[in-house]
Design a protein around this motif. Structure first.
Motif, PDB file in Angstrom:
ATOM      1  N   HIS A 198       0.836  -1.199   0.000  1.00  0.00           N
ATOM      2  CA  HIS A 198       0.000   0.000   0.000  1.00  0.00           C
ATOM      3  C   HIS A 198       0.865   1.242   0.000  1.00  0.00           C
ATOM      4  N   TRP A 199       0.237   2.367  -0.354  1.00  0.00           N
ATOM      5  CA  TRP A 199       0.851   3.680  -0.247  1.00  0.00           C
ATOM      6  C   TRP A 199       0.309   4.371   0.991  1.00  0.00           C
ATOM      7  N   PRO A 200       1.158   5.115   1.730  1.00  0.00           N
ATOM      8  CA  PRO A 200       0.726   5.753   2.983  1.00  0.00           C
ATOM      9  C   PRO A 200       0.084   7.114   2.714  1.00  0.00           C
ATOM     10  N   PRO A 201      -0.546   7.692   3.731  1.00  0.00           N
ATOM     11  CA  PRO A 201      -1.191   8.998   3.561  1.00  0.00           C
ATOM     12  C   PRO A 201      -0.245  10.112   3.122  1.00  0.00           C
ATOM     13  N   ASP A 202       1.055  10.009   3.459  1.00  0.00           N
ATOM     14  CA  ASP A 202       2.002  11.059   3.078  1.00  0.00           C
ATOM     15  C   ASP A 202       2.756  10.718   1.803  1.00  0.00           C
ATOM     16  N   ALA A 203       2.157   9.895   0.925  1.00  0.00           N
ATOM     17  CA  ALA A 203       2.847   9.430  -0.281  1.00  0.00           C
ATOM     18  C   ALA A 203       3.389  10.577  -1.128  1.00  0.00           C
ATOM     19  N   MET A 204       2.637  11.678  -1.219  1.00  0.00           N
ATOM     20  CA  MET A 204       3.050  12.785  -2.075  1.00  0.00           C
ATOM     21  C   MET A 204       4.297  13.508  -1.567  1.00  0.00           C
ATOM     22  N   THR A 205       4.725  13.227  -0.351  1.00  0.00           N
ATOM     23  CA  THR A 205       5.955  13.841   0.156  1.00  0.00           C
ATOM     24  C   THR A 205       7.194  13.078  -0.301  1.00  0.00           C
ATOM     25  N   TYR A 206       6.999  11.940  -0.971  1.00  0.00           N
ATOM     26  CA  TYR A 206       8.117  11.197  -1.548  1.00  0.00           C
ATOM     27  C   TYR A 206       8.387  11.777  -2.933  1.00  0.00           C
ATOM     28  N   PRO A 207       9.571  12.342  -3.184  1.00  0.00           N
ATOM     29  CA  PRO A 207       9.839  13.012  -4.464  1.00  0.00           C
ATOM     30  C   PRO A 207       9.615  12.122  -5.686  1.00  0.00           C
ATOM     31  N   VAL A 208      10.021  10.864  -5.620  1.00  0.00           N
ATOM     32  CA  VAL A 208       9.854   9.964  -6.759  1.00  0.00           C
ATOM     33  C   VAL A 208       8.372   9.741  -7.037  1.00  0.00           C
ATOM     34  N   PHE A 209       7.586   9.595  -5.992  1.00  0.00           N
ATOM     35  CA  PHE A 209       6.154   9.386  -6.163  1.00  0.00           C
ATOM     36  C   PHE A 209       5.490  10.614  -6.772  1.00  0.00           C
ATOM     37  N   ALA A 210       5.862  11.793  -6.308  1.00  0.00           N
ATOM     38  CA  ALA A 210       5.283  13.023  -6.846  1.00  0.00           C
ATOM     39  C   ALA A 210       5.613  13.163  -8.330  1.00  0.00           C
ATOM     40  N   ARG A 211       6.851  12.840  -8.707  1.00  0.00           N
ATOM     41  CA  ARG A 211       7.240  12.928 -10.116  1.00  0.00           C
ATOM     42  C   ARG A 211       6.487  11.914 -10.958  1.00  0.00           C
ATOM     43  N   LEU A 212       6.387  10.680 -10.476  1.00  0.00           N
ATOM     44  CA  LEU A 212       5.676   9.641 -11.213  1.00  0.00           C
ATOM     45  C   LEU A 212       4.201   9.990 -11.352  1.00  0.00           C
ATOM     46  N   SER A 213       3.587  10.487 -10.302  1.00  0.00           N
ATOM     47  CA  SER A 213       2.180  10.866 -10.358  1.00  0.00           C
ATOM     48  C   SER A 213       1.953  11.956 -11.397  1.00  0.00           C
ATOM     49  N   ALA A 214       2.869  12.944 -11.444  1.00  0.00           N
ATOM     50  CA  ALA A 214       2.735  14.020 -12.422  1.00  0.00           C
ATOM     51  C   ALA A 214       2.836  13.480 -13.845  1.00  0.00           C
ATOM     52  N   TYR A 215       3.756  12.544 -14.060  1.00  0.00           N
ATOM     53  CA  TYR A 215       3.905  11.943 -15.394  1.00  0.00           C
ATOM     54  C   TYR A 215       2.653  11.158 -15.783  1.00  0.00           C
ATOM     55  N   LEU A 216       2.140  10.335 -14.876  1.00  0.00           N
ATOM     56  CA  LEU A 216       0.967   9.522 -15.186  1.00  0.00           C
ATOM     57  C   LEU A 216      -0.269  10.382 -15.416  1.00  0.00           C
ATOM     58  N   THR A 217      -0.360  11.471 -14.681  1.00  0.00           N
ATOM     59  CA  THR A 217      -1.491  12.376 -14.869  1.00  0.00           C
ATOM     60  C   THR A 217      -1.446  13.017 -16.251  1.00  0.00           C
ATOM     61  N   GLU A 218      -0.252  13.466 -16.653  1.00  0.00           N
ATOM     62  CA  GLU A 218      -0.108  14.109 -17.959  1.00  0.00           C
ATOM     63  C   GLU A 218      -0.245  13.113 -19.099  1.00  0.00           C
ATOM     64  N   ARG A 219       0.354  11.929 -18.935  1.00  0.00           N
ATOM     65  CA  ARG A 219       0.408  10.961 -20.044  1.00  0.00           C
ATOM     66  C   ARG A 219      -0.870  10.137 -20.154  1.00  0.00           C
ATOM     67  N   PHE A 220      -1.455   9.746 -19.024  1.00  0.00           N
ATOM     68  CA  PHE A 220      -2.598   8.828 -19.035  1.00  0.00           C
ATOM     69  C   PHE A 220      -3.839   9.399 -18.365  1.00  0.00           C
ATOM     70  N   ASP A 221      -3.786  10.689 -18.012  1.00  0.00           N
ATOM     71  CA  ASP A 221      -4.932  11.366 -17.416  1.00  0.00           C
ATOM     72  C   ASP A 221      -5.372  10.719 -16.104  1.00  0.00           C
ATOM     73  N   TRP A 222      -4.386  10.257 -15.309  1.00  0.00           N
ATOM     74  CA  TRP A 222      -4.705   9.704 -14.004  1.00  0.00           C
ATOM     75  C   TRP A 222      -5.040  10.836 -13.041  1.00  0.00           C
ATOM     76  N   ASP A 223      -5.807  10.529 -12.020  1.00  0.00           N
ATOM     77  CA  ASP A 223      -6.195  11.507 -11.019  1.00  0.00           C
ATOM     78  C   ASP A 223      -5.655  11.068  -9.662  1.00  0.00           C
ATOM     79  N   PRO A 224      -4.507  11.630  -9.234  1.00  0.00           N
ATOM     80  CA  PRO A 224      -3.904  11.185  -7.971  1.00  0.00           C
ATOM     81  C   PRO A 224      -4.818  11.357  -6.766  1.00  0.00           C
TER      82      PRO A 224
END
Length: 279
Positions: A198-224
């Protein structure tokens, strides 16, 4: 079962298999490359360049976590049953030799394609023959989760189960997860395991996760904002279970790799691995 073409399945469904194949020394999945489609190589290169360069290592270590746990489980039970919820194109039935009953649960069109391909590969000698039950279900619906509960006693048939929930807790709505855990608590026999990450409540404070989420949102229209993030308190409060295994990505890497890519919090995804034992 009707024939399903690759075009009916998102190409992203095959990305994890390429990651497992790239580091088969870690994943121990000798069959992952069978699932790699022509477009996936270029998609993976884009993911590595724009989103996350170490998906091959982290996905392979994730596979290894479940595989080693399953091997230990299957060799220590008289009648082991593996129920893979959200199975995708994982290869666990083909990666262990111990007798084990396998049930795979996923969308009907995913399982139709999977059964078609594995049957072909078994006939050609590319996969060992296995008897796998495929159960089509949409885990976002109460009706299909209820159907899993009705089928579960027949799948168990007096055995003890290991439930694998790989890569799905963050994509399922909280109410669906609650319904699944309630079902497990009610129906699984003592000694059964539920394994998930699982991912924890503070997942967005992990730099790699924030970068990956931004990429997936832009490329695949994911909604973090729709990700389901589970706290340690939530996991420990799941009724009827006690915590048997609790690891993060760095500790899993230390067990099975000489690399130390994920020692630094800033360089790893916030993956937390759990195994719960039925009391």
């Amino acid at each position: 079962m009707r024939t399903v073409a690759v075009k009916d399945i998102s190409e992203t469904a095959f990305l994890t298999n390429l990651s497992r194949a790239k580091r088969a020394d870690l994943s121990l999945d000798a069959y992952a490359r069978l699932w790699v489609t022509p477009r996936v190589e270029s998609m993976w290169d884009e993911l590595a360049r724009e989103g996350y360069p170490n998906d091959d290592v982290s996905s392979s270590l994730r596979n290894r976590f479940y595989l080693e746990l399953l091997r230990d489980f299957a060799t220590s039970r008289d009648f082991p049953v593996c129920i893979n919820v959200g199975s995708g194109f994982s290869d666990y039935p083909y990666l262990i030799d111990a007798p084990c009953r396998f049930v795979e649960i996923d969308y009907p069109h995913i399982l139709a394609y999977k059964k078609e391909k594995t049957t072909q590969w078994e006939a050609r000698g590319l996969l060992p023959r296995r008897n796998v039950v495929h159960f089509g279900a949409d885990l976002s619906t109460e009706e299909d989760i209820s159907a899993i509960g009705k089928a579960l006693p027949d799948w168990l048939a007096g055995g003890t189960a290991m439930v694998i929930m790989e890569g799905i807790t963050y994509y399922l709505a909280q109410n669906s997860l609650d319904e699944l855990f309630t079902l497990y608590s009610r129906l699984l026999p003592a000694g059964s395991l539920i394994a998930f990450e699982h991912w924890p409540p503070d997942a967005m404070t992990y730099p790699v996760f924030a970068r990956l989420s931004a990429y997936l949102t832009e490329r695949f229209d994911w909604d973090p904002s729709r990700f389901t993030l589970l706290s340690e308190e939530y996991v420990s409060s799941i009724p009827g279970f006690s915590l048997a295994v609790n690891e993060d990505l760095a500790s899993v890497e230390r067990r099975w790799s000489t690399d130390r890519l994920f020692e630094d919090r800033a360089s790893r995804l916030p993956l937390f691995f759990k195994a719960l034992r039925k009391d």
